[in-house]
Design a protein around this motif. Sequence first.
Motif, mmCIF file in Angstrom:
data_model
loop_
_atom_site.group_PDB
_atom_site.id
_atom_site.type_symbol
_atom_site.label_atom_id
_atom_site.label_comp_id
_atom_site.label_asym_id
_atom_site.label_seq_id
_atom_site.Cartn_x
_atom_site.Cartn_y
_atom_site.Cartn_z
ATOM 1 N N GLU A 1 60.317 94.080 68.224
ATOM 2 C CA GLU A 1 59.725 95.428 68.462
ATOM 3 C C GLU A 1 57.778 95.832 68.170
ATOM 4 N N ARG A 2 57.870 95.464 66.592
ATOM 5 C CA ARG A 2 56.507 95.918 66.079
ATOM 6 C C ARG A 2 55.765 94.908 66.817
ATOM 7 N N LEU A 3 56.331 94.097 67.220
ATOM 8 C CA LEU A 3 54.988 93.235 67.974
ATOM 9 C C LEU A 3 54.526 93.857 69.005
ATOM 10 N N ASN A 4 55.799 93.686 69.559
ATOM 11 C CA ASN A 4 55.948 93.931 71.441
ATOM 12 C C ASN A 4 54.698 95.304 71.208
ATOM 13 N N ALA A 5 55.399 96.496 70.413
ATOM 14 C CA ALA A 5 54.305 97.352 70.260
ATOM 15 C C ALA A 5 52.840 97.535 70.553
ATOM 16 N N GLU A 6 52.773 96.780 68.634
ATOM 17 C CA GLU A 6 51.366 96.040 68.949
ATOM 18 C C GLU A 6 50.990 95.319 69.693
ATOM 19 N N LEU A 7 50.854 94.938 70.748
ATOM 20 C CA LEU A 7 50.751 93.936 72.190
ATOM 21 C C LEU A 7 50.164 95.309 73.280
ATOM 22 N N VAL A 8 51.595 96.194 73.504
ATOM 23 C CA VAL A 8 50.960 97.603 74.821
ATOM 24 C C VAL A 8 49.940 97.464 74.529
ATOM 25 N N HIS A 9 49.940 98.365 73.036
ATOM 26 C CA HIS A 9 48.756 99.307 72.647
ATOM 27 C C HIS A 9 47.250 98.429 72.598
ATOM 28 N N GLY A 10 47.009 97.525 72.672
ATOM 29 C CA GLY A 10 46.283 96.331 73.250
ATOM 30 C C GLY A 10 45.619 96.125 74.161
ATOM 31 N N PHE A 11 47.075 96.528 75.505
ATOM 32 C CA PHE A 11 47.206 95.955 76.879
ATOM 33 C C PHE A 11 45.287 96.575 77.718
ATOM 34 N N ASP A 12 44.975 95.785 77.869
ATOM 35 C CA ASP A 12 43.981 96.455 78.736
ATOM 36 C C ASP A 12 44.282 96.919 80.224
ATOM 37 N N TYR A 13 43.441 97.379 81.155
ATOM 38 C CA TYR A 13 44.367 98.272 82.119
ATOM 39 C C TYR A 13 44.639 96.696 82.756
#
Length: 459
Positions: free
Chosen positions: A317-329
Motif C-alpha cells: 500500500e505504501r509503495l503504491n501510494a508512493e508511485l501514484v503520487h509521482g505519476f505524471d498525467y
Amino acid sequence: MSPTVRFAPSPTGYIHIGNLRTALLNWLFAQSEGGTFILRFDDTDTLRSRAEYAESILEDLAWIGIVPDAVHRQSERLSAYDAAMASLKAKGLLYPCYETSDELDRQRKRLMARGLPPVYARTALTLGDAERAALEAEGRTPHWRFLLPNFAGDPQKPVRTEVTWDDLVRGPQAVDLASLSDPVLVREDGSYLYTPCSVVDDAEMAVTHIIRGDDHVTNTGVQIALFEALGHQAPAFGHHNLLTTLDGEGLSKRSGALSLRSLRADGIEPMAVASLATLVGLSGSIEAVESLEALGERVKLSDISASASKFDPAEVERLNAELVHGFDYAAVADRLAAMDVPGEQAEAFWLAVRANCARVGDAAAWRDVVFGALPAPAVFAEEDHGFLDTAFDLLPPEPWSRDTWKEWTGAMKAATGRKGKALFMPLRLALTGLEHGPELADLLPLIGRERAMARRPAD
Ligand code: GLU
C-alpha cells in the motif's frame, strides 16, 4: 554467450508475490545480460494442473511487464522424458523398485529409531531377475530410482560424495550425495516426478542459469548428478531466499490472498508489487521503483540475504501510494478518460488530486467532488452562515486561474477580518463537502464559477 533462464511454475493456482520474486529475478537477470527468458509450465501433475491457471500466470506476468521469449508445457514433452529415462536404464542408472509406500515408511522408521538417517538401502538393486518376476507376478508394478553416484565400487556402501557449485546467491555450496536416498524419477503408474522433467528440459532448452527458491538447494545436488548421468554439463545455479509473512509462514498458491490477481483487482500498480517482490531481503531500503529497467539496476543476486525475508503485505500500500503520487498525467490519462474526467481539464485535475490518491482509482471520488454534485450539503455553525454569504458574494468573475483562490480569500480577509482555519475551513466544506483534500487553489479553477455558486449554502 548470452544467458537463458527459465521460470517454471506449476499451474496449480494463482501466482503470488513469492512466485513473482523468482520470475523477476530471472527476468531482470536475463534483461541485464541480453538473455532469453523461458516460461515453462511444470504441468505433469495432471490432477492439480489446470489450463486456466496457466493462462492466468501468463496474464499476471504480462501485467507486471514480463513477456516470455518462449513458452513450454511439460505435458507436451513426455516423449523427451521417455527417451532420457530409456538412456538411463540402458546405462544401469535407473532401477526398478517394488516396495509399497507402507514398507518404505516402516524402513525409514526403523532407521530413525536406530539413530540412522532414513536413506533408502538400495534393497531393490540386489534383486535377481527371478525375484523381480515373482514380485511382478504378485501384481506389483515398479517405481524407478536414479542410482546416485555416491559409491566407489559397491552401491550398498555409499561414501561421502560432495557435489559442489558456486551459487550465484549463496556462494560455494556442497551437498553430500551419500546423505540422500536414490530419488524416484518414475512412479508406479509410469508418470514422471518433477526432477527428471526439470533436468531434461533445462538441458534440452539450453538453460544456462537456474535461479529459483532456496527450497531447491538439496534438489540441486541430485540434479547436477542427473545432468551428468544424461551426458550434459550442469548450468549455473542461484538460490534466492523465500518470503514469509510477518508471522513466519510461507506463502502458498492456495491462500490466494497475496496473489497478483487479487492485488491487481484491488487497484494496486504492477510496479508496487514488482518493487516489493524484488527488494525485500536485499540490502537497501524498499522503495517504489518506477520501471523494471530501474528495478534491474537495484538487483544483484549476490546481495540477497541468505535467510528467509519477512514480508509485510501492508508495504504494498505504501509503495503504491508512493508511485501514484509521482505519476505524471501520461501514466494515468487512459484511466482518467475511462472515469469520465473531462479531457480538457484532466491533466490539471490529476496534478491537483494525485497527492490525495493512494490508488489511481481514488481519483473517481475527487472527480465527483470537483465535477459532480456533492452528495450532501455540509452543515455549518451559526456564525459561519454570514461569513459564507459574504464569501460567495465576493466570488470573482471568470476566467479563473490558480491565483483566484488567493485573490478571493484576500478580499474575504479584508471584508470579514477572518483568517487561517476559520477562513478556509467553511469554504472547503462548502466547496467540497469535506474537511480534507487537495489544495483549494488547485481545485477552485477546476470546479469553476457555475458549480461553485451552486454549492453556495442556503441560508
Ligand atoms: N515447479 C517447480 C516449483 O515451482 C520449479 C522448480 C525449479 O525452478 O526447478 O517449485
